[in-house]
Design a protein around this motif. Sequence first.
Motif, PDB file in Angstrom:
ATOM      1  N   LEU A 177       0.824  -1.215   0.000  1.00  0.00           N
ATOM      2  CA  LEU A 177       0.000   0.000   0.000  1.00  0.00           C
ATOM      3  C   LEU A 177       0.857   1.263   0.000  1.00  0.00           C
ATOM      4  CD1 LEU A 177      -2.917  -1.130   2.336  1.00  0.00           C
ATOM      5  CD2 LEU A 177      -2.992  -0.740  -0.142  1.00  0.00           C
ATOM      6  N   VAL A 178       2.160   1.099   0.220  1.00  0.00           N
ATOM      7  CA  VAL A 178       3.085   2.221   0.049  1.00  0.00           C
ATOM      8  C   VAL A 178       3.224   2.501  -1.451  1.00  0.00           C
ATOM      9  CG1 VAL A 178       5.457   3.027   0.381  1.00  0.00           C
ATOM     10  CG2 VAL A 178       4.340   1.636   2.151  1.00  0.00           C
ATOM     11  N   ALA A 179       3.430   1.442  -2.221  1.00  0.00           N
ATOM     12  CA  ALA A 179       3.600   1.612  -3.663  1.00  0.00           C
ATOM     13  C   ALA A 179       2.264   1.901  -4.347  1.00  0.00           C
ATOM     14  CB  ALA A 179       4.237   0.362  -4.263  1.00  0.00           C
ATOM     15  N   LEU A 180       1.196   1.287  -3.834  1.00  0.00           N
ATOM     16  CA  LEU A 180      -0.109   1.373  -4.493  1.00  0.00           C
ATOM     17  C   LEU A 180      -1.200   1.738  -3.492  1.00  0.00           C
ATOM     18  CD1 LEU A 180       0.653  -1.821  -6.500  1.00  0.00           C
ATOM     19  CD2 LEU A 180      -0.115   0.262  -7.628  1.00  0.00           C
ATOM     20  N   PRO A 181      -1.156   2.963  -2.977  1.00  0.00           N
ATOM     21  CA  PRO A 181      -2.130   3.357  -1.938  1.00  0.00           C
ATOM     22  C   PRO A 181      -3.577   3.256  -2.409  1.00  0.00           C
ATOM     23  CG  PRO A 181      -0.844   5.252  -2.735  1.00  0.00           C
ATOM     24  CD  PRO A 181      -0.205   4.035  -3.303  1.00  0.00           C
ATOM     25  N   SER A 182      -3.811   3.396  -3.707  1.00  0.00           N
ATOM     26  CA  SER A 182      -5.190   3.375  -4.197  1.00  0.00           C
ATOM     27  C   SER A 182      -5.842   1.999  -4.052  1.00  0.00           C
ATOM     28  CB  SER A 182      -5.243   3.828  -5.659  1.00  0.00           C
ATOM     29  OG  SER A 182      -4.357   3.033  -6.434  1.00  0.00           O
ATOM     30  N   ALA A 183      -5.040   0.944  -3.821  1.00  0.00           N
ATOM     31  CA  ALA A 183      -5.610  -0.397  -3.660  1.00  0.00           C
ATOM     32  C   ALA A 183      -6.511  -0.462  -2.428  1.00  0.00           C
ATOM     33  CB  ALA A 183      -4.494  -1.440  -3.541  1.00  0.00           C
ATOM     34  N   ARG A 184      -6.269   0.424  -1.452  1.00  0.00           N
ATOM     35  CA  ARG A 184      -7.055   0.474  -0.225  1.00  0.00           C
ATOM     36  C   ARG A 184      -8.540   0.745  -0.502  1.00  0.00           C
ATOM     37  NH1 ARG A 184      -5.132   1.534   5.280  1.00  0.00           N
ATOM     38  NH2 ARG A 184      -3.001   2.054   4.725  1.00  0.00           N
ATOM     39  N   ASP A 185      -8.796   1.472  -1.598  1.00  0.00           N
ATOM     40  CA  ASP A 185     -10.178   1.876  -1.900  1.00  0.00           C
ATOM     41  C   ASP A 185     -10.868   0.932  -2.884  1.00  0.00           C
ATOM     42  OD1 ASP A 185      -9.612   4.167  -0.382  1.00  0.00           O
ATOM     43  OD2 ASP A 185      -8.695   5.112  -2.149  1.00  0.00           O
ATOM     44  N   VAL A 186     -10.194  -0.150  -3.264  1.00  0.00           N
ATOM     45  CA  VAL A 186     -10.792  -1.082  -4.229  1.00  0.00           C
ATOM     46  C   VAL A 186     -11.322  -2.275  -3.458  1.00  0.00           C
ATOM     47  CG1 VAL A 186     -10.357  -2.462  -6.301  1.00  0.00           C
ATOM     48  CG2 VAL A 186      -9.087  -0.327  -5.926  1.00  0.00           C
ATOM     49  N   ASP A 187     -12.578  -2.718  -3.746  1.00  0.00           N
ATOM     50  CA  ASP A 187     -13.112  -3.830  -2.937  1.00  0.00           C
ATOM     51  C   ASP A 187     -12.728  -5.208  -3.498  1.00  0.00           C
ATOM     52  OD1 ASP A 187     -14.856  -4.249  -5.027  1.00  0.00           O
ATOM     53  OD2 ASP A 187     -16.631  -3.504  -3.985  1.00  0.00           O
ATOM     54  N   PHE A 188     -12.308  -5.279  -4.757  1.00  0.00           N
ATOM     55  CA  PHE A 188     -11.890  -6.538  -5.386  1.00  0.00           C
ATOM     56  C   PHE A 188     -12.994  -7.609  -5.346  1.00  0.00           C
ATOM     57  CE2 PHE A 188      -7.787  -4.534  -4.278  1.00  0.00           C
ATOM     58  CZ  PHE A 188      -7.212  -4.500  -5.547  1.00  0.00           C
ATOM     59  N   GLU A 189     -14.250  -7.152  -5.271  1.00  0.00           N
ATOM     60  CA  GLU A 189     -15.356  -8.114  -5.245  1.00  0.00           C
ATOM     61  C   GLU A 189     -15.630  -8.673  -6.643  1.00  0.00           C
ATOM     62  OE1 GLU A 189     -17.080  -9.482  -2.890  1.00  0.00           O
ATOM     63  OE2 GLU A 189     -16.582  -8.277  -1.126  1.00  0.00           O
ATOM     64  N   SER A 190     -15.455  -7.827  -7.661  1.00  0.00           N
ATOM     65  CA  SER A 190     -15.826  -8.285  -9.005  1.00  0.00           C
ATOM     66  C   SER A 190     -14.620  -8.409  -9.945  1.00  0.00           C
ATOM     67  CB  SER A 190     -16.865  -7.338  -9.621  1.00  0.00           C
ATOM     68  OG  SER A 190     -16.385  -6.014  -9.557  1.00  0.00           O
ATOM     69  N   VAL A 191     -13.541  -7.707  -9.643  1.00  0.00           N
ATOM     70  CA  VAL A 191     -12.342  -7.778 -10.500  1.00  0.00           C
ATOM     71  C   VAL A 191     -11.172  -8.271  -9.671  1.00  0.00           C
ATOM     72  CG1 VAL A 191     -10.683  -6.423 -11.838  1.00  0.00           C
ATOM     73  CG2 VAL A 191     -13.116  -5.944 -12.044  1.00  0.00           C
ATOM     74  N   GLY A 192     -10.467  -9.264 -10.184  1.00  0.00           N
ATOM     75  CA  GLY A 192      -9.325  -9.823  -9.467  1.00  0.00           C
ATOM     76  C   GLY A 192      -8.171  -8.842  -9.402  1.00  0.00           C
ATOM     77  N   PRO A 193      -7.278  -9.010  -8.423  1.00  0.00           N
ATOM     78  CA  PRO A 193      -6.170  -8.067  -8.243  1.00  0.00           C
ATOM     79  C   PRO A 193      -5.189  -8.029  -9.414  1.00  0.00           C
ATOM     80  CG  PRO A 193      -6.022  -9.907  -6.671  1.00  0.00           C
ATOM     81  CD  PRO A 193      -7.348 -10.008  -7.349  1.00  0.00           C
ATOM     82  N   ASN A 194      -4.998  -9.142 -10.111  1.00  0.00           N
ATOM     83  CA  ASN A 194      -4.054  -9.126 -11.228  1.00  0.00           C
ATOM     84  C   ASN A 194      -4.587  -8.206 -12.336  1.00  0.00           C
ATOM     85  OD1 ASN A 194      -2.453 -11.755 -13.240  1.00  0.00           O
ATOM     86  ND2 ASN A 194      -1.945  -9.616 -13.005  1.00  0.00           N
ATOM     87  N   GLU A 195      -5.882  -8.361 -12.625  1.00  0.00           N
ATOM     88  CA  GLU A 195      -6.503  -7.515 -13.652  1.00  0.00           C
ATOM     89  C   GLU A 195      -6.439  -6.045 -13.265  1.00  0.00           C
ATOM     90  OE1 GLU A 195     -10.197 -10.281 -14.660  1.00  0.00           O
ATOM     91  OE2 GLU A 195     -10.089  -8.541 -15.960  1.00  0.00           O
ATOM     92  N   TRP A 196      -6.638  -5.780 -11.990  1.00  0.00           N
ATOM     93  CA  TRP A 196      -6.590  -4.398 -11.531  1.00  0.00           C
ATOM     94  C   TRP A 196      -5.160  -3.854 -11.604  1.00  0.00           C
ATOM     95  CZ3 TRP A 196      -4.142  -2.121  -7.242  1.00  0.00           C
ATOM     96  CH2 TRP A 196      -4.514  -0.792  -6.989  1.00  0.00           C
ATOM     97  N   LEU A 197      -4.198  -4.678 -11.172  1.00  0.00           N
ATOM     98  CA  LEU A 197      -2.804  -4.216 -11.121  1.00  0.00           C
ATOM     99  C   LEU A 197      -2.273  -3.774 -12.481  1.00  0.00           C
ATOM    100  CD1 LEU A 197      -1.251  -6.751  -8.595  1.00  0.00           C
ATOM    101  CD2 LEU A 197      -1.100  -4.255  -8.403  1.00  0.00           C
ATOM    102  N   VAL A 198      -2.639  -4.502 -13.538  1.00  0.00           N
ATOM    103  CA  VAL A 198      -2.079  -4.118 -14.841  1.00  0.00           C
ATOM    104  C   VAL A 198      -2.565  -2.739 -15.275  1.00  0.00           C
ATOM    105  CG1 VAL A 198      -1.758  -6.488 -15.654  1.00  0.00           C
ATOM    106  CG2 VAL A 198      -3.850  -5.269 -16.252  1.00  0.00           C
ATOM    107  N   THR A 199      -3.662  -2.262 -14.662  1.00  0.00           N
ATOM    108  CA  THR A 199      -4.149  -0.921 -15.005  1.00  0.00           C
ATOM    109  C   THR A 199      -3.483   0.157 -14.147  1.00  0.00           C
ATOM    110  OG1 THR A 199      -5.942  -0.926 -13.371  1.00  0.00           O
ATOM    111  CG2 THR A 199      -6.428  -1.889 -15.534  1.00  0.00           C
TER     112      THR A 199
END
Lengths: 238, 238
Positions: free
Chosen positions: B143-165
């Motif tokens: 969360l230091v490198a990617l603080p915005s991940a804190r606001d994503v619920d990851f209920e419908s999109v997996g983290p790998n798909e999110w990370l590439v964006t």
Amino acid sequence: MVSYKSIKAEILNGIVGRQWAPGELIPNEEDLARDYGCSRSTVNRALQELADLGILERRRKAGTRVAQRTSRGALIQIQIVRSEIEQSGRRYGYVLLHREVQAADSATAGLIDAPRGKPLLHLRCLHLADGVPYQLESRWISLVALPSARDVDFESVGPNEWLVTQVPYSRSEHIFSAAPPNAEERERLRLRPDEPVFVIERRTWLAAQALTYVRLAHPGLSYRMISREDDLLDETES
Amino acid sequence: MVSYKSIKAEILNGIVGRQWAPGELIPNEEDLARDYGCSRSTVNRALQELADLGILERRRKAGTRVAQRTSRGALIQIQIVRSEIEQSGRRYGYVLLHREVQAADSATAGLIDAPRGKPLLHLRCLHLADGVPYQLESRWISLVALPSARDVDFESVGPNEWLVTQVPYSRSEHIFSAAPPNAEERERLRLRPDEPVFVIERRTWLAAQALTYVRLAHPGLSYRMISREDDLLDETES
């Protein structure tokens, strides 16, 4: 005088700081040159290096975007097992367990991609690191493609080492899997109860001719296949 | 008029027929041109193409040898799991099992290569193919490198798909292994007794900053990681 390396580092900071996200356009060369107080050719060189590294994507007319990698390539270098063991600082050991000429039956013909009935040399070998079982090799060599294998006893040199001295290959296929061990693997690799094997299967061909099929089984609790990519940006950071 | 392709095929036949072994010099251009009744430039083009394919090795003054490859490279393309499943013609399914912000402890700090105490997002997700468990993902995101991940619920999109964006990466490490399953893997992946897991671990960095560590576990009896190299010589054969 601003160096292209410092511009490269600046742009990289913009990406790390999420000023521009993957897929997003970054400003054009002219604007970047003005912002950074340098020449357009300096910006151009920095952008080109980041594009060569796969961090940016440049398209003529469409501008420069932060790259969005949806697949990750991992390059595995598979050495001859002797080198793999010796490079890790351990002593290499080799034992030939079995050697037999067979006619390809339906099972082995499928494995090696050769017609049924053709002569194959079947070998089973154990490779050791500091006396500890490291790899159990089960190999079939096409005696149609490599008739000279019939005259080799494989008592002191493993078939992989011998093969590289015989023919090059033009096509290969690798399959990696985790499997419960068979009885021979459990015994020869001295596996612990419930220990699986890490299996590498490889087929090679030269033009249309199948050369060999090999199954390499490794103790699951100790074997790791590792692929490290050097940092593309190391030059920038130093 | 002899084409360079037919010369390429002739030289290849010489290698297949073991006229010249790996490491051995083949005749020089002048002699080959005389033997095959063609121009030196035709021979040169044929040799160059075989060298580009890795079948021959050319050295100025030292001549041309049949290549002797002592290590075999296998390129693994690791797709986003959704693409991997959909490309195999199966329906993709995704379930978020767990989501929690943690401070890095000694174990997780080592995994993700971040200092202890720094905030991490821990996620566990199940990916399914036609409703059958395909991959259990256990991931830590910095969360230091990617603080915005804190606001994503990851209920419908997996983290790998999110990370590439979010950010590109400049360095990666992959470790492949076979392991006995832990209790969660056994249950979530519906493993059979004695079925091991095929594990892919991946770490990525952008410059000096660690982004993520992930452990991807797959059912050993069905999962295969495959790397196929196209035949270098296909053009010659057609």
